[in-house]
Design an enzyme around this catalytic site. Structure first.
Site, PDB file in Angstrom:
ATOM      1  N   ILE A   1       0.835  -1.200   0.000  1.00  0.00           N
ATOM      2  CA  ILE A   1       0.000   0.000   0.000  1.00  0.00           C
ATOM      3  C   ILE A   1       0.870   1.251   0.000  1.00  0.00           C
ATOM      4  CG2 ILE A   1      -1.624   1.345   1.392  1.00  0.00           C
ATOM      5  CD1 ILE A   1      -3.001  -1.288   2.118  1.00  0.00           C
TER       6      ILE A   1
ATOM      7  N   ARG B   1       9.540  -1.558   8.860  1.00  0.00           N
ATOM      8  CA  ARG B   1      10.114  -2.198  10.043  1.00  0.00           C
ATOM      9  C   ARG B   1      11.628  -2.367   9.900  1.00  0.00           C
ATOM     10  NH1 ARG B   1       7.472  -7.800  11.620  1.00  0.00           N
ATOM     11  NH2 ARG B   1       8.238  -8.278   9.529  1.00  0.00           N
TER      12      ARG B   1
ATOM     13  N   HIS C   1     -13.496   5.052   7.550  1.00  0.00           N
ATOM     14  CA  HIS C   1     -12.826   3.793   7.195  1.00  0.00           C
ATOM     15  C   HIS C   1     -13.328   3.262   5.847  1.00  0.00           C
ATOM     16  CE1 HIS C   1     -10.667   0.062   9.050  1.00  0.00           C
ATOM     17  NE2 HIS C   1     -10.402   0.196   7.760  1.00  0.00           N
TER      18      HIS C   1
END
Length: 329
Positions: A153, A174, A280
């Site tokens: 994404i 990460r 959302h």
């Protein structure tokens, strides 16, 4: 024992499903009380109902003693994590990589442009019949953008930002790595990157490491006047810390996800200055259904033929966290 496949889309509406399994429809029902279509103990492949509460998604999982695959139709898998500990070891959890990237990236871009160019204010003025011209608004051109959570994404968001003549794009995940667009830096580099970004876009998965990532310290490092955009998960952001910055007028925000969610009618975030909220809606677009069906047909064909599945983010008993950057819808 019957090898059942539970689908949240009626199987007769999906073209190309492989022969072999018994396909059963279950999406929980609008009230969450829909009866199970068969014995959960016979379910071998469970496709989690989309846009249903987490409690409903995990409700049949403790009874699924023969399940081998849990497939979500969302990019994130946090909604089913609570139920994984009660499944047999070796169950593969798969996400919907390839389904939501385009829709979520479109919304991220829409939120950025709408917030910078003052579209919410224009919409309110239109309701009052007021012509609000004569002011200058920030452009996206020449801005520095930081994408936090650079998976599928995050990359799709950058693809859509590319034509807008940005001064700089920084990418964080990460762990660091190289990409065709440039380096991805590790999360440990965030303190140095935040003060340089005009726009910070969150597209990281919700994990133990990212829950509350955007806390008071994170927000304090953002430059004055910066825009925070969240298309990840609400709990990635400390809502109280964000409210404090919004009420001071130091930052602005565009949020497709919130914590809590749904946002209660009387929550102060609704009326905080400089905030744009969408409910959302990053994933549920016209692009969802055909892409979800293609994913299911492909996965089930691999499953029936004994071939490796795609989008495996965790295997129960293996202690793995979801893959980085796969948040969103």
């Amino acid at each position: 024992m019957t090898a059942d496949v539970w689908l949240p889309i009626p199987p007769d509406e999906i073209e190309g499903l492989p022969k072999g399994p018994q396909y059963l429809f279950w999406d929980g029902g609008d009230d969450g009380e829909q009866e199970y279509p068969g014995d959960p103990a016979d379910c071998a492949f469970y496709v989690v109902p989309y846009m249903r509460p987490a409690a409903l998604a995990v409700r049949p999982m403790p009874l699924m003693r023969s399940v081998r695959v849990v497939q979500t139709l969302s990019a994130g898998t946090d909604n089913v994590e609570p139920g994984l500990g009660r499944l047999p070891a070796g169950v593969r959890l798969c996400n919907a990589r390839g389904v939501h990237e385009a829709s979520t990236a479109e919304l991220a871009l829409a939120l950025v442009l709408s917030s910078l160019r003052g579209v919410p204010g224009f919409t309110r003025a239109q309701d009052r019949g007021e012509w609000r011209g004569g002011s200058f608004y920030p452009a996206l051109a020449d801005k520095s953008v930081l994408i936090v959570g650079y998976g599928a994404i995050g990359a799709a968001i950058e693809d859509r930002l590319a034509p807008f003549e940005l001064a700089r794009v920084a990418r964080v995940a990460r762990s660091g790595r190289a990409t065709v667009r440039g380096p991805v830096q590790p999360l440990t580099d965030l303190p140095a990157l935040l003060p340089r970004a005009d726009v910070v876009i969150l597209s990281t998965p919700l994990t133990q490491a990212t829950r509350g990532l955007v806390d008071a310290g994170f927000l304090a490092r953002m430059k004055d006047g910066a825009l925070l955009v969240n298309v990840a998960r609400g709990p990635v952001v400390d809502t109280e810390a964000l409210l404090a910055e919004l009420e001071k007028g130091r930052l602005t925000a565009a949020l497709d996800v919130t914590d809590p969610e749904p946002l209660p009618r009387d929550h102060p975030l609704w009326h905080a200055p400089g905030v744009l909220i969408t409910p959302h809606v990053g994933g549920p677009t016209s692009a969802f259904r055909p892409r979800a069906e293609r994913l299911l047909v492909g996965q089930l064909t691999r499953f029936v033929n004994g071939e490796p599945l795609i989008n495996v983010v965790r295997t129960t008993g293996a202690g793995r966290e979801p893959a980085p950057g796969t948040a969103g819808a």
